[in-house]
Each structure stands twice: as C-alpha cells, then as structure tokens.
Design a protein around this motif. Structure first.
Motif, short mmCIF file in Angstrom:
data_model
loop_
_atom_site.label_atom_id
_atom_site.label_comp_id
_atom_site.label_asym_id
_atom_site.label_seq_id
_atom_site.Cartn_x
_atom_site.Cartn_y
_atom_site.Cartn_z
N PRO A 133 36.84 45.19 39.51
CA PRO A 133 37.85 44.16 39.19
C PRO A 133 37.48 42.80 39.77
N GLN A 134 36.77 42.79 40.89
CA GLN A 134 36.39 41.52 41.50
C GLN A 134 35.12 40.95 40.87
N SER A 135 34.30 41.81 40.32
CA SER A 135 33.03 41.38 39.74
C SER A 135 32.80 42.12 38.43
N LEU A 136 33.40 41.60 37.35
CA LEU A 136 33.35 42.28 36.07
C LEU A 136 31.96 42.18 35.45
N HIS A 137 31.59 43.23 34.73
CA HIS A 137 30.40 43.17 33.88
C HIS A 137 30.69 42.14 32.78
N PRO A 138 29.66 41.40 32.31
CA PRO A 138 29.92 40.40 31.26
C PRO A 138 30.67 40.96 30.06
N MET A 139 30.42 42.25 29.70
CA MET A 139 31.13 42.82 28.56
C MET A 139 32.61 43.04 28.90
N GLN A 140 32.88 43.45 30.12
CA GLN A 140 34.27 43.62 30.54
C GLN A 140 34.98 42.26 30.52
N ALA A 141 34.30 41.24 31.03
CA ALA A 141 34.91 39.90 31.06
C ALA A 141 35.18 39.40 29.64
N ALA A 142 34.25 39.69 28.73
CA ALA A 142 34.43 39.24 27.34
C ALA A 142 35.60 39.96 26.68
N PHE A 143 35.78 41.24 26.95
CA PHE A 143 36.93 41.98 26.40
C PHE A 143 38.24 41.36 26.92
N VAL A 144 38.25 41.00 28.19
CA VAL A 144 39.47 40.37 28.74
C VAL A 144 39.69 39.02 28.08
N LYS A 145 38.63 38.23 27.99
CA LYS A 145 38.75 36.88 27.41
C LYS A 145 39.24 36.93 25.96
N HIS A 146 38.71 37.89 25.19
CA HIS A 146 39.04 37.93 23.76
C HIS A 146 40.18 38.89 23.44
N ASP A 147 40.82 39.41 24.47
CA ASP A 147 41.94 40.35 24.22
C ASP A 147 41.46 41.53 23.37
N GLY A 148 40.36 42.14 23.78
CA GLY A 148 39.77 43.20 22.96
C GLY A 148 40.42 44.55 23.18
N TYR A 149 41.69 44.58 23.44
CA TYR A 149 42.39 45.85 23.66
C TYR A 149 43.89 45.62 23.59
N GLN A 150 44.61 46.71 23.38
CA GLN A 150 46.08 46.65 23.51
C GLN A 150 46.51 47.69 24.55
N CYS A 151 46.51 48.98 24.16
CA CYS A 151 46.89 49.99 25.15
C CYS A 151 45.77 50.23 26.16
N GLY A 152 44.54 49.98 25.76
CA GLY A 152 43.41 50.11 26.67
C GLY A 152 42.80 51.50 26.73
N TYR A 153 43.36 52.46 25.99
CA TYR A 153 42.86 53.83 26.13
C TYR A 153 41.41 53.96 25.65
N CYS A 154 41.09 53.26 24.57
CA CYS A 154 39.73 53.37 24.02
C CYS A 154 38.76 52.44 24.73
N THR A 155 39.27 51.52 25.54
CA THR A 155 38.47 50.40 26.03
C THR A 155 37.27 50.81 26.91
N TYR A 206 40.15 45.75 16.56
CA TYR A 206 38.74 45.62 16.16
C TYR A 206 38.25 44.17 16.10
N SER A 207 39.04 43.27 15.52
CA SER A 207 38.52 41.90 15.35
C SER A 207 38.25 41.27 16.71
N ASN A 208 39.09 41.54 17.69
CA ASN A 208 38.86 40.97 19.02
C ASN A 208 37.71 41.67 19.74
N ILE A 209 37.55 42.96 19.49
CA ILE A 209 36.42 43.70 20.07
C ILE A 209 35.11 43.12 19.53
N VAL A 210 35.08 42.85 18.23
CA VAL A 210 33.87 42.27 17.62
C VAL A 210 33.60 40.89 18.21
N ASP A 211 34.63 40.11 18.41
CA ASP A 211 34.44 38.78 19.02
C ASP A 211 33.83 38.91 20.42
#
Ligand code: FES
Ligand code: FES
Length: 221
Positions: A133-155, A206-211
């Motif tokens: 949480p203090q040092s996110l992987h770039p992909m984790q940070a991008a998912f947060v930035k682009h709202d690439g999840y809702q419930c987060g179960y698949c994330t 999906y659209s936010n995950i792709v972003d």
C-alpha cells in the motif's frame, strides 16, 4: 390355581391364569432388573489419513516456504489456506474466471488449476508480492488512477495477469490474434483484449482496466 371369575370355563381359566402369571412374572423381572439399557456404541477410532503428506518447498513473493501438503492441494488452496495469502481469489475454482491468477516462474497461471506439488523448488508471485500500500507496483497505481475496479474481487487476478501480459509482449510471445508470428507483437487493443480474455470482471470495469494497462504498457511494450 383357579380363577374366581364365574365367566371362565376350565380351558379359559387355565389360559387366564397363564396370562396373569406371565404378566406378574414380567413385572417382577422389570422391578428386579430394570429395563435393559441399549448397548453403548464404542467410541469412534480416529481413522488414519489415507493420503500421506508430501513435503514441498517453494518460494512465494521472495520468501522460502517448506510445508507438508496433501498431494491433491491446488496452488490456490496452498496460498490461501496454508500460507494465508488471501489476495488471490477463488472465483469459479474451475479455470474460468481468472480471479486466482498468479505468476509462477514468470508465467501467469490459474492457481486453482495447478497442483501445488508441481511447484516444488519454484517461485510464485501473488498480488501481495507486487507492491505494498505504501509502494504500489505501477500496474496497481494505474488501476487506482483509472478506477479499474468496482467490487475489487477480480482485481488481484487482473493486475497479476496484466503485469505478465506486458512481460509476454516484451519477450515477443505471440497471442492467438497475432497476425505475424515472427514479428515482435505490439499491445494493440485487439491484442490486449485477447490476452486479458481469461480475466472476467463481473462488475464490467473493462474500459477502465484497458486504460490502466494501456498506460503502463505505453512505457513498457
Ligand atoms: Fe481460478 Fe476462477 S478461481 S479461474
Ligand atoms: Fe468486481 Fe471486477 S471489480 S468483479
């Protein structure tokens, strides 16, 4: 002994006496000995484990683990139940949703379909090993930035899969939709959809995950 009942003839008297004697003797037996108790079943003996445990040594998120497992244990159950790494999710348990995706020796796999014993001496990376949480992987940070999840179960599975997808493209590994198997693959929209098609998002993010993946891939692929 004769009955005093005037209605009884000789035969009936004998039968009546016999019945009375029988009842009296039965009552006396109950009084003397009580009702016979039902037999108490013997306590169940522990049954020996029919499957001997198998020693297994593997590295998970850079940490060496030595465990003993039933050889039928899947990698997903080992991670979640024995190593308590619950980031990898059990969605379908049948290799159909991708929620359990982890990276094993550099390749993404469905941990629910892989027996743990196959990873003897191997190295596994789960979502817990990508960042903190203090040092996110770039992909984790991008998912947060682009709202690439809702419930987060698949994330967790989506992110592990996306990280491995970029490594696959870098390594020149073609997909089923690569037009030229000899050319270096590019992460086009079609390639991205194909390569991520094993990761289902029931929230439809999906659209936010792709972003998110496209942003990270822009600097990597
Ligand atoms: Fe493994 Fe769904 S839980 S693919
Ligand atoms: Fe809910 Fe993907 S964010 S299933």
């Amino acid at each position: 002994m004769q009955t005093t009942d005037p209605r009884d003839d000789g035969v009936a008297c004998d039968l009546a006496l016999t019945r009375r004697d029988l009842l009296l003797s039965g009552a006396a037996g109950v009084a003397a000995g009580g009702v016979a108790a039902a037999p108490i079943p013997a306590p169940a003996q522990p049954t020996p484990n029919p499957m001997p445990l198998h020693p297994l040594s593997l590295t998970v998120n850079g940490q060496r683990h030595a465990v003993e497992i039933d050889t039928r244990t899947t990698l997903l159950d080992l991670l979640r139940e024995q190593l308590h790494l619950t980031g990898s999710k059990k969605g379908c348990d049948h290799g159909q949703c991708g929620a359990c995706t982890v990276i094993a020796d550099g390749r993404r796999i469905n941990a629910c379909l892989s027996l743990a014993v196959l990873h003897e001496g191997g190295s596994v990376t789960t979502i817990e090993g990508l960042g903190t949480p203090q040092s996110l992987h770039p992909m984790q940070a991008a998912f947060v930035k682009h709202d690439g999840y809702q419930c987060g179960y698949c994330t967790p599975g989506q992110i592990c899969s996306a990280v491995a997808v970029i490594d696959e493209v870098r390594a020149g590994i073609p997909s089923h939709v690569s037009a030229d198997l000899n050319a270096k693959p590019l992460l086009s929209a079609q390639e991205l959809r194909e390569r991520m098609s094993g990761n289902i998002c029931r929230c439809g993010a999906y659209s936010n995950i792709v972003d998110a993946i496209t942003e990270v891939a822009g600097g990597a692929a």
